[in-house]
Design a protein around this motif. Sequence first.
Motif, PDB file in Angstrom:
ATOM      1  N   ASN A 286      -5.658   6.274  -9.160  1.00 24.41           N
ATOM      2  CA  ASN A 286      -6.223   6.913  -7.965  1.00 24.41           C
ATOM      3  C   ASN A 286      -7.366   6.065  -7.394  1.00 24.41           C
ATOM      4  O   ASN A 286      -7.478   5.876  -6.172  1.00 24.41           O
ATOM      5  CB  ASN A 286      -6.756   8.306  -8.300  1.00 24.41           C
ATOM      6  CG  ASN A 286      -5.656   9.324  -8.526  1.00 24.41           C
ATOM      7  OD1 ASN A 286      -4.496   9.086  -8.218  1.00 24.41           O
ATOM      8  ND2 ASN A 286      -6.013  10.467  -9.082  1.00 24.41           N
ATOM      9  N   ALA A 287      -8.221   5.562  -8.292  1.00 20.08           N
ATOM     10  CA  ALA A 287      -9.354   4.746  -7.861  1.00 20.08           C
ATOM     11  C   ALA A 287      -8.885   3.431  -7.241  1.00 20.08           C
ATOM     12  O   ALA A 287      -9.440   2.965  -6.235  1.00 20.08           O
ATOM     13  CB  ALA A 287     -10.285   4.481  -9.043  1.00 20.08           C
TER      14      ALA A 287
ATOM     15  N   ARG B 102      -6.362   1.175  -0.103  1.00 23.44           N
ATOM     16  CA  ARG B 102      -6.042   1.840   1.158  1.00 23.44           C
ATOM     17  C   ARG B 102      -7.264   2.227   1.993  1.00 23.44           C
ATOM     18  O   ARG B 102      -7.157   2.372   3.201  1.00 23.44           O
ATOM     19  CB  ARG B 102      -5.190   3.077   0.887  1.00 23.44           C
ATOM     20  CG  ARG B 102      -3.951   2.754   0.068  1.00 23.44           C
ATOM     21  CD  ARG B 102      -3.061   3.937  -0.119  1.00 23.44           C
ATOM     22  NE  ARG B 102      -2.382   4.279   1.128  1.00 23.44           N
ATOM     23  CZ  ARG B 102      -1.419   5.185   1.213  1.00 23.44           C
ATOM     24  NH1 ARG B 102      -1.028   5.825   0.133  1.00 23.44           N
ATOM     25  NH2 ARG B 102      -0.848   5.460   2.371  1.00 23.44           N
ATOM     26  N   LYS B 103      -8.405   2.405   1.322  1.00 18.78           N
ATOM     27  CA  LYS B 103      -9.605   2.825   2.054  1.00 18.78           C
ATOM     28  C   LYS B 103     -10.670   1.738   2.123  1.00 18.78           C
ATOM     29  O   LYS B 103     -11.675   1.899   2.809  1.00 18.78           O
ATOM     30  CB  LYS B 103     -10.202   4.073   1.399  1.00 18.78           C
ATOM     31  CG  LYS B 103      -9.281   5.282   1.411  1.00 18.78           C
ATOM     32  CD  LYS B 103      -9.964   6.471   0.729  1.00 18.78           C
ATOM     33  CE  LYS B 103      -9.048   7.689   0.704  1.00 18.78           C
ATOM     34  NZ  LYS B 103      -9.707   8.844   0.024  1.00 18.78           N
TER      35      LYS B 103
ATOM     36  N   THR C 212     -12.580   0.910  -0.359  1.00 15.47           N
ATOM     37  CA  THR C 212     -13.706   1.278  -1.219  1.00 15.47           C
ATOM     38  C   THR C 212     -14.100   0.093  -2.093  1.00 15.47           C
ATOM     39  O   THR C 212     -13.231  -0.615  -2.621  1.00 15.47           O
ATOM     40  CB  THR C 212     -13.338   2.481  -2.117  1.00 15.47           C
ATOM     41  OG1 THR C 212     -12.930   3.570  -1.281  1.00 15.47           O
ATOM     42  CG2 THR C 212     -14.508   2.913  -2.982  1.00 15.47           C
TER      43      THR C 212
ATOM     44  N   SER D  59      -6.155   3.010  -5.682  1.00 15.70           N
ATOM     45  CA  SER D  59      -5.627   3.350  -4.368  1.00 15.70           C
ATOM     46  C   SER D  59      -6.744   3.422  -3.332  1.00 15.70           C
ATOM     47  O   SER D  59      -6.547   3.053  -2.166  1.00 15.70           O
ATOM     48  CB  SER D  59      -4.892   4.699  -4.431  1.00 15.70           C
ATOM     49  OG  SER D  59      -4.334   5.035  -3.180  1.00 15.70           O
ATOM     50  N   GLU D  60      -7.932   3.858  -3.765  1.00 21.38           N
ATOM     51  CA  GLU D  60      -9.084   3.876  -2.864  1.00 21.38           C
ATOM     52  C   GLU D  60      -9.435   2.450  -2.417  1.00 21.38           C
ATOM     53  O   GLU D  60      -9.745   2.203  -1.249  1.00 21.38           O
ATOM     54  CB  GLU D  60     -10.287   4.499  -3.553  1.00 21.38           C
ATOM     55  CG  GLU D  60     -10.161   5.982  -3.866  1.00 21.38           C
ATOM     56  CD  GLU D  60     -11.390   6.505  -4.578  1.00 21.38           C
ATOM     57  OE1 GLU D  60     -12.469   5.912  -4.424  1.00 21.38           O
ATOM     58  OE2 GLU D  60     -11.276   7.505  -5.306  1.00 21.38           O
TER      59      GLU D  60
ATOM     60  N   ASN E 124     -15.963   6.205  -9.532  1.00 20.43           N
ATOM     61  CA  ASN E 124     -15.186   7.405  -9.200  1.00 20.43           C
ATOM     62  C   ASN E 124     -14.158   7.701 -10.289  1.00 20.43           C
ATOM     63  O   ASN E 124     -13.898   8.864 -10.616  1.00 20.43           O
ATOM     64  CB  ASN E 124     -14.498   7.227  -7.853  1.00 20.43           C
ATOM     65  CG  ASN E 124     -15.467   7.212  -6.698  1.00 20.43           C
ATOM     66  OD1 ASN E 124     -16.615   7.627  -6.827  1.00 20.43           O
ATOM     67  ND2 ASN E 124     -15.010   6.721  -5.543  1.00 20.43           N
TER      68      ASN E 124
ATOM     69  N   LYS F 116       0.820  -1.226   0.000  1.00 15.82           N
ATOM     70  CA  LYS F 116       0.000   0.000   0.000  1.00 15.82           C
ATOM     71  C   LYS F 116       0.846   1.265   0.000  1.00 15.82           C
ATOM     72  O   LYS F 116       0.573   2.237   0.704  1.00 15.82           O
ATOM     73  CB  LYS F 116      -0.941   0.013   1.207  1.00 15.82           C
ATOM     74  CG  LYS F 116      -1.859  -1.195   1.306  1.00 15.82           C
ATOM     75  CD  LYS F 116      -2.746  -1.123   2.532  1.00 15.82           C
ATOM     76  CE  LYS F 116      -3.634  -2.356   2.645  1.00 15.82           C
ATOM     77  NZ  LYS F 116      -4.503  -2.296   3.853  1.00 15.82           N
TER      78      LYS F 116
ATOM     79  N   LYS G  78     -17.644   0.977  -6.881  1.00 16.17           N
ATOM     80  CA  LYS G  78     -17.721   2.374  -6.477  1.00 16.17           C
ATOM     81  C   LYS G  78     -16.467   3.115  -6.927  1.00 16.17           C
ATOM     82  O   LYS G  78     -16.530   4.243  -7.437  1.00 16.17           O
ATOM     83  CB  LYS G  78     -17.880   2.475  -4.959  1.00 16.17           C
ATOM     84  CG  LYS G  78     -17.788   3.884  -4.389  1.00 16.17           C
ATOM     85  CD  LYS G  78     -18.873   4.806  -4.935  1.00 16.17           C
ATOM     86  CE  LYS G  78     -18.781   6.177  -4.267  1.00 16.17           C
ATOM     87  NZ  LYS G  78     -19.754   7.154  -4.858  1.00 16.17           N
ATOM     88  N   ALA G  79     -15.310   2.480  -6.753  1.00 15.24           N
ATOM     89  CA  ALA G  79     -14.052   3.093  -7.169  1.00 15.24           C
ATOM     90  C   ALA G  79     -14.010   3.265  -8.688  1.00 15.24           C
ATOM     91  O   ALA G  79     -13.524   4.284  -9.193  1.00 15.24           O
ATOM     92  CB  ALA G  79     -12.872   2.237  -6.691  1.00 15.24           C
TER      93      ALA G  79
END
Length: 434
Positions: free
Chosen positions: A406-407, A413-414, A416, A409-410, A424, A260, A420-421
């Motif tokens: 970026n998506a 790390r998050k 998501t 990474s969501e 986004n 990550k 949904k990512a």
Amino acid sequence: MPIARAAKRAVVRLGAVTLAGVLLAACGGSSDDSSSDSAGGKVTITVDLFGSFGYKEAGLYAEYEKLHPGVTIKQTDTEDEADYWKSLQTRLAGGAGLADVQGIEVGRIASVTQQQADRFEDLKKYGADSLKDQFAPAKWAAATGKGGEVLGLGTDVGPEAMCYRTDLFQQAGLPTDREELAKKWSTWDGYLDLGKQYKAKAPAKSAWLDSVGSLYSIMIGQEKERYYDASGKLIWEQNPALRSAWDHAVQAADAGLSAKLDQWSPQWNQAFSAGSFATIPCPAWMLGYIKGQAGEAGKGKWDVAKLPGGAGNWGGSYLAVPKAAKHKKEAYELIKWLTAPEQQTKLFQKQGNFPSATGAIEKVADAKDPFFSDAPIGKIFGDAAKEAPVQVLGVHDQNIAQQITNALSEVERKGTAPEKAWSNAKKGVENTIG
């Protein structure tokens, strides 16, 4: 590089370089072709790059200055190619603050040829036509404008392989022989399966790979069509190859195989010496970067094997001369010399940047790298360069790639949800390119 260089050159492109964190405003803003900065004909050529091109580290600037008394080369760097490109666009629009030489990542070159040709010198004015046969046809064609303008000279290309830590593999009970590993991870599914085996017995605080974004980037680099088709139509949402790269990255995140780490971050840099991950998909230009971050203590702990899933390309760059450059002719002479086969050969031998000049490719075929356990990098990357598809380049390749990573990474790390990512990412692309 380079991102590639992303290619965040990282690309990036992709050496043991200390990168400036802030882009310094380079000399420029004048259309004066004068070759004198001061009495006596002394010339300072400014070079503005991103990531790690390796010219300074390989001693090429010093060599050029010795061959050309009175010439001084001043380089500025931005570590993140996206930040570099944003700043460059602002300065191009204003016609000021530009260096004599500006680096262009391969994912941006279509934007230059299709939308910004009027802001860069046509290098044919200085005799660049005579250099055409020196470069791989695809590399030359990508920097050619609609009217036949030559808008940049090619530096490296980014043939891909897999770099890995043999000491960490041994501790986890995995084989370390590069040929055996190439067979075990001949597919990306095989690579992820081996990663799960590694995770079960991995040393403390060590993951299988650095980030799922790097996995996505390397996989999409194996495809001819990624974000656009040959007619220039956006196809990324419907492209099954892209979705496969996305799905594999998501699988890696779900399986907990990633450290990550954001590529090019201080934590990522430290991880090369700390052993925070055991494998990293690596275009040729990343070898020098790994050496610089891992340090002398990393020598012999790293190796290089053939990439899962076939050959691909991630990154590669160009050197261009803005019309607002102060020393256009001198800038052209410098980039002509830097991209010549002899200099591309030296750069590969010292930094790992794989050449785009055909004469240089032949010269490095037998190269081995003692830092990477004497891996036959000339053959591994040379074979990949020959087999990699000629990629379709679009105006917004880098912007779309950034939104997708970026998506991811969501997800990584998050936590998501992948759909949904993905949604986004679609919104991000729409907001970025309209």
